[in-house]
Design a protein around this motif. Structure first.
Motif, PDB file in Angstrom:
ATOM      1  N   ARG A  96      -3.006 -14.718   7.508  1.00  0.00           N
ATOM      2  CA  ARG A  96      -3.425 -14.087   8.754  1.00  0.00           C
ATOM      3  C   ARG A  96      -3.064 -12.615   8.768  1.00  0.00           C
ATOM      4  NH1 ARG A  96      -1.096 -15.563  14.772  1.00  0.00           N
ATOM      5  NH2 ARG A  96       0.791 -14.623  13.915  1.00  0.00           N
ATOM      6  N   PHE A  97      -1.870 -12.317   8.292  1.00  0.00           N
ATOM      7  CA  PHE A  97      -1.395 -10.926   8.255  1.00  0.00           C
ATOM      8  C   PHE A  97      -2.242 -10.105   7.297  1.00  0.00           C
ATOM      9  CE2 PHE A  97       1.711  -7.664   6.816  1.00  0.00           C
ATOM     10  CZ  PHE A  97       2.100  -7.149   8.041  1.00  0.00           C
ATOM     11  N   ARG A  98      -2.478 -10.636   6.108  1.00  0.00           N
ATOM     12  CA  ARG A  98      -3.263  -9.889   5.118  1.00  0.00           C
ATOM     13  C   ARG A  98      -4.687  -9.656   5.616  1.00  0.00           C
ATOM     14  NH1 ARG A  98      -1.541  -9.233  -0.128  1.00  0.00           N
ATOM     15  NH2 ARG A  98      -3.715  -9.283  -0.768  1.00  0.00           N
ATOM     16  N   MET A  99      -5.273 -10.660   6.237  1.00  0.00           N
ATOM     17  CA  MET A  99      -6.634 -10.481   6.758  1.00  0.00           C
ATOM     18  C   MET A  99      -6.658  -9.427   7.857  1.00  0.00           C
ATOM     19  SD  MET A  99      -8.127 -14.344   6.635  1.00  0.00           S
ATOM     20  CE  MET A  99      -9.768 -13.906   7.198  1.00  0.00           C
ATOM     21  N   ALA A 100      -5.633  -9.404   8.702  1.00  0.00           N
ATOM     22  CA  ALA A 100      -5.571  -8.395   9.762  1.00  0.00           C
ATOM     23  C   ALA A 100      -5.411  -6.991   9.188  1.00  0.00           C
ATOM     24  CB  ALA A 100      -4.419  -8.720  10.718  1.00  0.00           C
ATOM     25  N   LEU A 101      -4.870  -6.913   7.970  1.00  0.00           N
ATOM     26  CA  LEU A 101      -4.745  -5.614   7.285  1.00  0.00           C
ATOM     27  C   LEU A 101      -6.038  -5.256   6.542  1.00  0.00           C
ATOM     28  CD1 LEU A 101      -1.180  -5.837   5.677  1.00  0.00           C
ATOM     29  CD2 LEU A 101      -1.918  -4.289   7.484  1.00  0.00           C
ATOM     30  N   GLY A 102      -7.000  -6.176   6.557  1.00  0.00           N
ATOM     31  CA  GLY A 102      -8.250  -5.928   5.845  1.00  0.00           C
ATOM     32  C   GLY A 102      -8.145  -6.237   4.359  1.00  0.00           C
ATOM     33  N   LEU A 103      -7.162  -7.037   3.991  1.00  0.00           N
ATOM     34  CA  LEU A 103      -6.952  -7.388   2.579  1.00  0.00           C
ATOM     35  C   LEU A 103      -7.476  -8.789   2.303  1.00  0.00           C
ATOM     36  CD1 LEU A 103      -3.260  -6.194   2.262  1.00  0.00           C
ATOM     37  CD2 LEU A 103      -5.297  -4.952   1.514  1.00  0.00           C
ATOM     38  N   ASP A 104      -7.762  -9.063   1.030  1.00  0.00           N
ATOM     39  CA  ASP A 104      -8.082 -10.431   0.646  1.00  0.00           C
ATOM     40  C   ASP A 104      -6.846 -11.283   0.952  1.00  0.00           C
ATOM     41  OD1 ASP A 104      -8.244 -12.818  -1.047  1.00  0.00           O
ATOM     42  OD2 ASP A 104     -10.025 -11.859  -1.858  1.00  0.00           O
ATOM     43  N   PRO A 105      -7.016 -12.437   1.619  1.00  0.00           N
ATOM     44  CA  PRO A 105      -5.838 -13.193   2.020  1.00  0.00           C
ATOM     45  C   PRO A 105      -5.023 -13.758   0.873  1.00  0.00           C
ATOM     46  CG  PRO A 105      -7.866 -14.365   2.587  1.00  0.00           C
ATOM     47  CD  PRO A 105      -8.261 -12.995   2.166  1.00  0.00           C
TER      48      PRO A 105
END
Ligand SMILES: Cc1ncc(C[n+]2csc(CCOP(=O)(O)OP(=O)(O)O)c2C)c(N)n1
Ligand SMILES: [Mg+2]
Length: 199
Positions: A188-197
């Motif tokens: 969830r955190f990585r996706m919120a950063l715009g990163l591949d999860p």
């Protein structure tokens, strides 16, 4: 301070402090230490850009450093407890030497391990975490004992490489539990950063 309060604790309500620090968080990346500071951040409002460290006592500051170095255009705020910070004290030296301009830490200091039964920590024995950080070379340190001081700290914690101690009252606030699944929180955190999860 009442008779039951350990030396080194304060009087501030931890939930009011964290609600103030996390008001209108926008894009702030928030890392919380295990236990009470995680509950405080959840009570202020669960959000994908909160990264709760449910275990790994002593690692919150270093997770914050890693994030600050990996995401230099974003602000990182670590919110943790005095016991948790004491367990990873070397992080204060490492961060001071690395000098990330986008990382701030706030320690909620109740001079006790509230989560596990209020045993006294070394801040009850006189250890001054802000003074430790200053001796390590942090460019700015502060200690807040009143809500007026917390109000003044709040914008600084989003703008400066600041290490702050807030003296809070001993005791537990009601538990506010955010998600506990570490893989979920990380994705969830990585996706919120715009990163591949899962990269
Ligand atoms: C390595 C390790 N040791 C001990 C614990 C047990 N433990 C969980 S929370 C906690 C107290 C944390 O104290 P502090 O950071 O001061 O937070 P407070 O609850 O006082 O806000 C302890 C000792 C743990 N989870 N991991
Ligand atoms: Mg504590």
């Amino acid at each position: 301070m009442n008779a039951a309060s350990p030396a080194g604790a304060g009087t501030l309500d931890r939930r009011a402090v964290v609600a103030t620090l996390l008001r209108d968080p926008a894009e702030l990346l928030v890392v919380t230490g295990l236990g009470s500071s995680t509950y405080d951040a959840a009570a202020a409002g669960d959000r994908p850009l909160n990264f709760y460290i449910w275990g790994a006592m002593g690692s919150a500051a270093m997770v914050g450093l890693g994030l600050a170095l990996a995401q230099p255009t974003r602000r990182v705020l670590v919110i943790t407890g005095d016991g948790e910070m004491l367990m990873g004290l070397g992080a204060l030296a490492t961060i001071a030497v690395a000098r990330p301009p986008n990382l701030a830490i706030v320690v909620l200091d109740n001079a006790s391990y509230a989560e596990t039964g209020a045993q006294a920590t070394h801040t009850a024995g006189g250890v001054d975490l802000a003074a430790v950080a200053a001796a390590c070379g942090w460019p700015a340190t502060a200690t807040a004992r009143t809500m007026a001081e917390v109000d003044r700290l709040a914008p600084r914690l989003r703008a400066e490489p600041l290490f702050a101690v807030v003296k809070i009252a001993p005791g537990m606030a009601p538990r506010a539990l955010p998600p506990r699944d570490g893989a979920f929180l990380q994705h969830r955190f990585r996706m919120a950063l715009g990163l591949d999860p899962i990269d």
